[in-house]
Write a protein that holds these residues in place. Structure first.
Motif, mmCIF file in Angstrom:
data_model
loop_
_atom_site.group_PDB
_atom_site.id
_atom_site.type_symbol
_atom_site.label_atom_id
_atom_site.label_comp_id
_atom_site.label_asym_id
_atom_site.label_seq_id
_atom_site.Cartn_x
_atom_site.Cartn_y
_atom_site.Cartn_z
ATOM 1 N N LEU A 66 5.476 -2.974 -6.635
ATOM 2 C CA LEU A 66 4.488 -2.597 -7.762
ATOM 3 C C LEU A 66 3.890 -3.688 -8.407
ATOM 4 N N THR A 67 2.633 -3.536 -9.043
ATOM 5 C CA THR A 67 2.056 -4.497 -9.605
ATOM 6 C C THR A 67 1.283 -3.741 -10.882
ATOM 7 N N GLY A 68 0.728 -4.606 -11.945
ATOM 8 C CA GLY A 68 -0.099 -4.316 -12.657
ATOM 9 C C GLY A 68 0.827 -3.011 -13.881
ATOM 10 N N ILE A 69 -0.294 -2.226 -14.064
ATOM 11 C CA ILE A 69 0.561 -0.958 -14.982
ATOM 12 C C ILE A 69 1.684 -0.130 -14.438
ATOM 13 N N PRO A 70 1.508 0.094 -12.921
ATOM 14 C CA PRO A 70 2.642 0.863 -12.476
ATOM 15 C C PRO A 70 3.840 0.013 -12.322
ATOM 16 N N LYS A 71 3.852 -1.339 -12.561
ATOM 17 C CA LYS A 71 5.060 -2.176 -12.628
ATOM 18 C C LYS A 71 5.533 -2.092 -14.338
ATOM 19 N N GLU A 72 4.568 -1.899 -14.995
ATOM 20 C CA GLU A 72 5.043 -2.003 -16.289
ATOM 21 C C GLU A 72 5.408 -0.616 -16.760
ATOM 22 N N ILE A 73 5.130 0.463 -16.244
ATOM 23 C CA ILE A 73 5.764 1.769 -16.426
ATOM 24 C C ILE A 73 7.206 1.705 -15.834
ATOM 25 N N PHE A 74 7.410 0.967 -14.756
ATOM 26 C CA PHE A 74 8.869 1.081 -14.228
ATOM 27 C C PHE A 74 9.586 0.278 -15.164
ATOM 28 N N GLN A 75 9.089 -0.723 -15.824
ATOM 29 C CA GLN A 75 9.880 -1.658 -16.628
ATOM 30 C C GLN A 75 10.211 -1.021 -17.917
ATOM 31 N N GLY A 95 14.485 -1.318 -2.947
ATOM 32 C CA GLY A 95 13.553 -2.429 -3.411
ATOM 33 C C GLY A 95 12.215 -2.009 -3.397
ATOM 34 N N TRP A 96 11.712 -0.661 -3.271
ATOM 35 C CA TRP A 96 10.530 -0.252 -3.351
ATOM 36 C C TRP A 96 9.554 -0.770 -4.537
ATOM 37 N N GLU A 97 10.441 -0.799 -5.885
ATOM 38 C CA GLU A 97 9.690 -0.917 -6.931
ATOM 39 C C GLU A 97 9.431 -2.495 -6.919
ATOM 40 N N ASN A 98 9.826 -3.408 -6.312
ATOM 41 C CA ASN A 98 9.155 -4.578 -6.210
ATOM 42 C C ASN A 98 7.882 -4.888 -5.503
ATOM 43 N N LYS A 155 0.734 -1.135 -0.079
ATOM 44 C CA LYS A 155 -0.021 -0.087 -0.049
ATOM 45 C C LYS A 155 0.735 1.206 -0.030
ATOM 46 N N GLY A 156 2.010 1.160 -0.848
ATOM 47 C CA GLY A 156 2.796 2.625 -0.747
ATOM 48 C C GLY A 156 3.956 2.679 0.256
ATOM 49 N N ARG A 157 3.909 1.999 1.271
ATOM 50 C CA ARG A 157 4.706 1.960 2.420
ATOM 51 C C ARG A 157 6.311 2.058 2.099
ATOM 52 N N ALA A 158 6.785 1.195 1.076
ATOM 53 C CA ALA A 158 8.350 1.286 0.982
ATOM 54 C C ALA A 158 8.546 2.666 0.153
ATOM 55 N N ILE A 159 7.554 2.923 -0.782
ATOM 56 C CA ILE A 159 7.548 4.230 -1.782
ATOM 57 C C ILE A 159 7.674 5.387 -0.680
ATOM 58 N N ASN A 160 6.803 5.643 0.162
ATOM 59 C CA ASN A 160 6.805 6.558 1.060
ATOM 60 C C ASN A 160 8.167 6.890 2.097
ATOM 61 N N GLN A 161 8.749 5.557 2.249
ATOM 62 C CA GLN A 161 9.683 5.359 3.186
ATOM 63 C C GLN A 161 11.119 5.409 2.341
ATOM 64 N N MET A 162 11.147 5.712 0.932
ATOM 65 C CA MET A 162 12.075 5.631 0.164
ATOM 66 C C MET A 162 12.996 4.392 0.252
ATOM 67 N N ILE A 218 13.007 8.584 -13.186
ATOM 68 C CA ILE A 218 11.640 8.566 -12.778
ATOM 69 C C ILE A 218 11.592 8.462 -11.320
ATOM 70 N N ALA A 219 10.284 8.985 -10.956
ATOM 71 C CA ALA A 219 9.935 9.192 -9.485
ATOM 72 C C ALA A 219 8.501 8.601 -9.247
#
Length: 151
Positions: free
Chosen positions: A105-114, A100-103, A90-97, A127-128
């Motif tokens: 991600l699911t679905g379309i947000p993961k596709e964008i990162f890839q 491995g936060w990118e791991n 639910k965004g905890r790793a992104i919020n805490q920076m 990218i941020a």
């Protein structure tokens, strides 16, 4: 000629009618809220899955978005916004920076990162992913920004 009781109903009768109308409005609100929630859940489920776009389609879309931003004098562009439920935490790793936060991600947000990893990063784009909304003080929606200017 109608009697006074026909012209002016009793206060008890009016209160009953008002209560029935209020109950009807409440039922309609509950029905609409349930429909909106079901629609939201269906959208989230759709976003959890791959987009179905080919690599070529994704690259063309990214190019179009970036070129439009450049024409408008921008050095960055928010390319996506999504609910935190599309992250496994639910965004905890992104919020805490966290590393491995990118791991998460699911679905379309993961596709964008890839897409960024495969095609944009080697060309100097950054990218941020960051929480852009904190309803009730907790992480909410997440924004994805691609940038190319000096930082």
């Amino acid at each position: 000629m109608p009697g006074i009781d026909d012209l002016i109903p009793s206060a008890i009768q009016i209160r009953k009618e008002a209560a029935l109308k209020e109950a009807e409005r409440a039922d309609e609100y509950v029905r609409l809220a349930a429909a909106a929630e079901a629609e939201k859940l269906a959208l989230i489920e759709r976003l959890r899955k791959p987009s179905g776009k080919s690599e070529e389609e994704k690259i063309k879309l990214a190019s179009t978005v970036i070129q439009r931003a450049v024409r408008n004098g921008r050095t960055e562009v928010q390319v996506y916004r999504f609910p935190n439920t599309l992250c496994t935490d639910k965004g905890r790793a992104i919020n805490q920076m966290e590393a491995g936060w990118e791991n998460t991600l699911t679905g379309i947000p993961k596709e964008i990162f890839q897409l960024w990893t495969d095609y944009l990063k080697p060309r100097g784009y950054r990218i941020a992913y960051q929480i852009i909304e904190f309803p009730g003080g907790v992480p909410g929606d997440i924004g994805v920004t691609i940038s190319w200017g000096d930082s």
